[in-house]
Design a protein around this motif. Structure first.
Motif, PDB file in Angstrom:
ATOM      1  N   ASP A  38       0.841  -1.178   0.000  1.00 58.39           N
ATOM      2  CA  ASP A  38       0.000   0.000   0.000  1.00 58.39           C
ATOM      3  C   ASP A  38       0.887   1.243   0.000  1.00 58.39           C
ATOM      4  OD1 ASP A  38      -1.403   2.254   1.583  1.00 58.39           O
ATOM      5  OD2 ASP A  38      -3.034   0.948   0.989  1.00 58.39           O
ATOM      6  N   LYS A  39       0.636   2.166  -0.933  1.00 62.05           N
ATOM      7  CA  LYS A  39       1.519   3.321  -1.091  1.00 62.05           C
ATOM      8  C   LYS A  39       1.446   4.271   0.100  1.00 62.05           C
ATOM      9  CE  LYS A  39       1.679   3.267  -6.127  1.00 62.05           C
ATOM     10  NZ  LYS A  39       1.410   3.994  -7.383  1.00 62.05           N
ATOM     11  N   PHE A  40       0.285   4.346   0.763  1.00 62.93           N
ATOM     12  CA  PHE A  40       0.170   5.222   1.923  1.00 62.93           C
ATOM     13  C   PHE A  40       1.059   4.716   3.062  1.00 62.93           C
ATOM     14  CE2 PHE A  40      -3.812   5.565  -0.417  1.00 62.93           C
ATOM     15  CZ  PHE A  40      -3.868   6.925  -0.611  1.00 62.93           C
ATOM     16  N   SER A  41       0.983   3.400   3.290  1.00 64.65           N
ATOM     17  CA  SER A  41       1.816   2.817   4.350  1.00 64.65           C
ATOM     18  C   SER A  41       3.295   2.992   4.029  1.00 64.65           C
ATOM     19  CB  SER A  41       1.492   1.331   4.506  1.00 64.65           C
ATOM     20  OG  SER A  41       0.170   1.149   4.958  1.00 64.65           O
ATOM     21  N   LYS A  42       3.657   2.779   2.765  1.00 66.68           N
ATOM     22  CA  LYS A  42       5.062   2.906   2.369  1.00 66.68           C
ATOM     23  C   LYS A  42       5.559   4.332   2.600  1.00 66.68           C
ATOM     24  CE  LYS A  42       6.801   0.859  -1.302  1.00 66.68           C
ATOM     25  NZ  LYS A  42       7.139   0.497  -2.709  1.00 66.68           N
ATOM     26  N   GLU A  74       8.504   8.522   5.893  1.00 67.65           N
ATOM     27  CA  GLU A  74       8.488   9.829   6.541  1.00 67.65           C
ATOM     28  C   GLU A  74       8.300   9.724   8.050  1.00 67.65           C
ATOM     29  OE1 GLU A  74       5.997  12.756   4.745  1.00 67.65           O
ATOM     30  OE2 GLU A  74       6.381  12.038   2.701  1.00 67.65           O
ATOM     31  N   GLN A  75       8.094   8.502   8.547  1.00 71.69           N
ATOM     32  CA  GLN A  75       7.898   8.244   9.982  1.00 71.69           C
ATOM     33  C   GLN A  75       6.727   9.063  10.537  1.00 71.69           C
ATOM     34  OE1 GLN A  75      11.920   8.913  11.552  1.00 71.69           O
ATOM     35  NE2 GLN A  75      12.263   6.704  11.521  1.00 71.69           N
ATOM     36  N   VAL A  76       5.609   8.988   9.849  1.00 74.09           N
ATOM     37  CA  VAL A  76       4.384   9.641  10.297  1.00 74.09           C
ATOM     38  C   VAL A  76       3.237   8.651  10.169  1.00 74.09           C
ATOM     39  CG1 VAL A  76       5.156  11.958   9.615  1.00 74.09           C
ATOM     40  CG2 VAL A  76       3.882  10.536   7.978  1.00 74.09           C
ATOM     41  N   GLU A  77       2.084   9.031  10.694  1.00 76.81           N
ATOM     42  CA  GLU A  77       0.882   8.221  10.536  1.00 76.81           C
ATOM     43  C   GLU A  77       0.401   8.311   9.081  1.00 76.81           C
ATOM     44  OE1 GLU A  77      -1.079   6.250  12.386  1.00 76.81           O
ATOM     45  OE2 GLU A  77       0.368   6.278  14.031  1.00 76.81           O
ATOM     46  N   PRO A  78      -0.113   7.213   8.516  1.00 75.03           N
ATOM     47  CA  PRO A  78      -0.620   7.269   7.133  1.00 75.03           C
ATOM     48  C   PRO A  78      -1.660   8.356   6.917  1.00 75.03           C
ATOM     49  CG  PRO A  78      -0.480   4.997   7.863  1.00 75.03           C
ATOM     50  CD  PRO A  78      -0.181   5.846   9.066  1.00 75.03           C
ATOM     51  N   MET A  79      -2.520   8.589   7.912  1.00 73.58           N
ATOM     52  CA  MET A  79      -3.561   9.597   7.726  1.00 73.58           C
ATOM     53  C   MET A  79      -2.990  11.010   7.713  1.00 73.58           C
ATOM     54  SD  MET A  79      -6.068   7.785   7.024  1.00 73.58           S
ATOM     55  CE  MET A  79      -7.295   9.072   6.809  1.00 73.58           C
ATOM     56  N   LYS A  97       0.139  -7.817   5.739  1.00 76.42           N
ATOM     57  CA  LYS A  97       1.306  -8.331   6.434  1.00 76.42           C
ATOM     58  C   LYS A  97       1.320  -7.777   7.859  1.00 76.42           C
ATOM     59  CE  LYS A  97       3.856  -8.277   2.059  1.00 76.42           C
ATOM     60  NZ  LYS A  97       4.960  -7.641   1.297  1.00 76.42           N
ATOM     61  N   SER A  98       2.050  -8.424   8.737  1.00 77.02           N
ATOM     62  CA  SER A  98       2.051  -8.024  10.146  1.00 77.02           C
ATOM     63  C   SER A  98       2.534  -6.599  10.343  1.00 77.02           C
ATOM     64  CB  SER A  98       2.921  -8.993  10.957  1.00 77.02           C
ATOM     65  OG  SER A  98       4.247  -9.006  10.446  1.00 77.02           O
ATOM     66  N   GLU A  99       3.449  -6.139   9.462  1.00 75.27           N
ATOM     67  CA  GLU A  99       3.987  -4.780   9.615  1.00 75.27           C
ATOM     68  C   GLU A  99       3.123  -3.726   8.928  1.00 75.27           C
ATOM     69  OE1 GLU A  99       6.097  -6.599   5.986  1.00 75.27           O
ATOM     70  OE2 GLU A  99       5.352  -7.249   7.955  1.00 75.27           O
ATOM     71  N   HIS A 100       2.047  -4.159   8.269  1.00 76.68           N
ATOM     72  CA  HIS A 100       1.199  -3.228   7.529  1.00 76.68           C
ATOM     73  C   HIS A 100       0.458  -2.310   8.489  1.00 76.68           C
ATOM     74  CE1 HIS A 100      -1.434  -1.781   4.368  1.00 76.68           C
ATOM     75  NE2 HIS A 100      -0.694  -2.435   3.495  1.00 76.68           N
ATOM     76  N   ILE A 101       0.490  -1.000   8.243  1.00 73.33           N
ATOM     77  CA  ILE A 101      -0.095  -0.032   9.175  1.00 73.33           C
ATOM     78  C   ILE A 101      -1.602   0.110   8.975  1.00 73.33           C
ATOM     79  CG2 ILE A 101       0.047   2.337  10.041  1.00 73.33           C
ATOM     80  CD1 ILE A 101       2.862   2.489   8.807  1.00 73.33           C
ATOM     81  N   MET A 102      -2.031   0.303   7.731  1.00 72.52           N
ATOM     82  CA  MET A 102      -3.449   0.527   7.456  1.00 72.52           C
ATOM     83  C   MET A 102      -4.131  -0.808   7.159  1.00 72.52           C
ATOM     84  SD  MET A 102      -3.288   4.013   5.178  1.00 72.52           S
ATOM     85  CE  MET A 102      -5.029   4.400   5.283  1.00 72.52           C
ATOM     86  N   ARG A 103      -4.827  -1.347   8.139  1.00 73.46           N
ATOM     87  CA  ARG A 103      -5.507  -2.634   7.965  1.00 73.46           C
ATOM     88  C   ARG A 103      -6.748  -2.666   8.844  1.00 73.46           C
ATOM     89  NH1 ARG A 103      -1.882  -7.127  11.169  1.00 73.46           N
ATOM     90  NH2 ARG A 103      -1.464  -5.910  13.051  1.00 73.46           N
ATOM     91  N   TRP A 104      -7.689  -3.509   8.446  1.00 73.54           N
ATOM     92  CA  TRP A 104      -8.971  -3.574   9.126  1.00 73.54           C
ATOM     93  C   TRP A 104      -9.395  -5.045   9.284  1.00 73.54           C
ATOM     94  CZ3 TRP A 104      -7.476  -0.086   5.529  1.00 73.54           C
ATOM     95  CH2 TRP A 104      -7.592   1.274   5.846  1.00 73.54           C
ATOM     96  N   PRO A 105     -10.206  -5.354  10.315  1.00 75.97           N
ATOM     97  CA  PRO A 105     -10.702  -6.727  10.478  1.00 75.97           C
ATOM     98  C   PRO A 105     -11.778  -7.029   9.445  1.00 75.97           C
ATOM     99  CG  PRO A 105     -11.674  -5.293  12.148  1.00 75.97           C
ATOM    100  CD  PRO A 105     -10.648  -4.469  11.406  1.00 75.97           C
ATOM    101  N   SER A 106     -11.830  -8.261   8.999  1.00 75.43           N
ATOM    102  CA  SER A 106     -12.826  -8.685   8.018  1.00 75.43           C
ATOM    103  C   SER A 106     -13.140 -10.153   8.246  1.00 75.43           C
ATOM    104  CB  SER A 106     -12.272  -8.483   6.597  1.00 75.43           C
ATOM    105  OG  SER A 106     -11.375  -9.531   6.258  1.00 75.43           O
TER     106      SER A 106
END
Length: 486
Positions: free
Chosen positions: A85-89, A94-99, A204-213
């Motif tokens: 995901d490009k936002f997470s990357k 930049e060491q910031v939150e994706p949002m 992946k476990s290191e992925h920042i932007m993820r949701w339960p489904s």
């Protein structure tokens, strides 16, 4: 005036009479920006084109619900939804939150759209704000037998769908040829077919932007968001779906398949696509070094530009080409548009100074009729603009005392200009931006400051010289940089 609006429908590949599903209401969905970087000029051309369409539909007294989404999740490296995901990357880099990335570029996008004087959409939904709707749609597609889950990722089964539906209905491409040309990408071993695309992707476990489904923690694929949001706000079938022509082959093709698989109906009656931008005849791209960002065009800081051009000049330039035609950027073309725009505004400024007589030598009604005829022919703004310059010629001739016109003629000329120049084309006089220019200048000065900090003195000097050419003088001092307008 003919009230028969005809538009080109990409789905049928011909011009069709525009007949809304529930007149006078019109539902229009346009694929908006992916906000992980600055909006590029190709995006701007698409949004300016659909702003023209939106404005004209409103002018015709339609009640338009214009939905333009913000993609802030799930837009991946590959067209077929493989990769990170490009936002997470970007957030990790930049060491910031994706949002924070999302917020920064969303604000930047809105700022650019304001400079181009585009009307805001009726609704501007975000992908992250509609995760539940996307999950529900995926569940329905699985239940209908057109998707399957594999190791936490859900894929759309293109080959199964194609047995009963025309997957390439939008582009009329050959399915076998598509299969033969499909690249080998990650996740191919999980798929039933090479054309299958991801509806939901295991994180992946290191992925920042993820949701339960129901299929585990993950995030949506790119295509499902537009299907979910368009159906929520416009219904399962609505009037117009638009975007750039680069979206037709993959994104819009997959949208149609998803919606058909879920709702058993075509999502939109009319599909509209804007054409690409070129620079001096070559396709615009970052890799070729000829891609412009809007601020580079306004400041003249791009090496291919001779100087900066105002937002209204650029908007006018875009509208001088039909939305389905290729638009070629060059210094010469921009200079010509700058002169043309100023001629248009100068003529409007003369309207209050015209001397009238008892006799008339002009036919303003005929010009208005031809302007409507042009716009009713698939929003043909270049032809409408040509007719407006006939009005400009008449205004100048009246002012010079060469043509007689009544007070009613002058009133009709003003009404024509108000309707078509400002209301429909969405142009505005440059001096009307004076009170807002301080915000623009703060932005430009900050860009120059960042260039100087990076020791990019070429760009710093280009900004200064470009502003000077526009009559704006910069002065550097201990307290920072100030500006004055000549």
């Amino acid at each position: 005036m003919s009230n028969k609006l005809v538009i080109y429908n990409t789905l049928t590949r011909k011009k069709e009479l525009f007949e809304p599903l529930n007149p006078p209401f019109v539902g229009m969905y346009v694929c908006g920006p992916t906000v992980y970087s600055d909006v590029h000029l190709g995006n701007c051309r698409t949004f300016v084109s659909f702003d023209l369409i939106y404005r004209y539909l409103l002018h015709l007294k339609y009640k338009v619900r214009y939905v333009r989404n913000i993609t802030d999740a799930g837009h991946l490296e590959g067209d077929r939804d493989e990769g990170d995901d490009k936002f997470s990357k970007k957030a990790r880099l930049e060491q910031v939150e994706p949002m924070e990335i999302v917020q920064r570029y969303t604000i930047g996008f809105h700022d650019v759209m304001n400079l181009f004087n585009t009307l805001p959409p009726s609704i501007e939904p975000t992908a992250t704000g509609h995760i539940a709707e996307q999950i529900e749609m995926i569940k329905e597609i699985i239940e209908n037998g057109f998707a399957y889950e594999k190791n936490g990722t859900v894929y759309f089964d293109v080959e199964k769908y194609s047995k009963d539906h025309n997957y390439t209905i939008l582009t009329n491409r050959n399915l076998e040829e598509l299969l033969a040309n499909t690249r080998d990408l990650g996740g191919q071993d999980e798929k039933h077919g090479r054309l299958d695309f991801a509806l939901w992707i295991k994180a992946k476990s290191e992925h920042i932007m993820r949701w339960p489904s129901p299929w585990g923690w993950g995030f949506p694929g790119w295509h499902i968001e537009c299907s979910a949001m368009s159906s929520k706000y416009l219904g399962e079938t609505f009037d117009i779906h638009g975007g750039g022509m680069d979206l037709a082959a993959t994104h819009h093709t997959n949208e149609i398949a998803q919606s058909q698989a879920c709702n058993h109906s075509q999502p939109a009656k009319y599909w509209m696509h804007t054409n690409m931008l070129t620079v001096n005849g070559a396709r615009m791209s970052k890799s070729a070094g000829n891609g412009f960002l809007p601020h580079e065009l306004f400041t003249g800081s791009h090496p291919l530009l001779s100087r900066g051009f105002s937002p209204m000049t650029v908007r006018f330039f875009m509208l001088q080409a039909h939305y389905r035609s290729t638009l070629d950027f060059s210094n010469e073309a921009l200079e010509a548009s700058d002169k043309g725009f100023k001629r248009l505004m100068a003529a409007y400024g003369l309207l209050g100074k015209l001397k009238t007589s008892e006799r008339s030598e002009v036919d303003v009604a005929a010009i208005r009729e031809r302007c409507y005829d042009a716009m009713n022919d698939d929003f043909n703004s270049p032809i409408a603009i040509a007719e407006l310059f006939e009005a400009v010629r008449i205004i100048n001739s009246i002012y010079d005392g060469k043509t007689a016109a009544t007070a009613q003629d002058v009133a009709a000329l003003k009404s024509l200009m108000d309707d078509f120049v400002f209301d429909i084309l969405g142009l505005k006089e440059e001096h009307a931006q004076t009170e807002d220019i301080s915000h623009i200048m703060d932005f430009i000065i900050q860009l120059r400051h960042e260039a100087k900090l990076s020791k990019d003195y070429v760009t710093s000097d280009k900004i200064r010289n470009g502003l000077q050419a526009l009559g704006i003088q910069l002065k550097d001092g201990k307290e920072g940089t100030t500006w004055t307008k000549a």
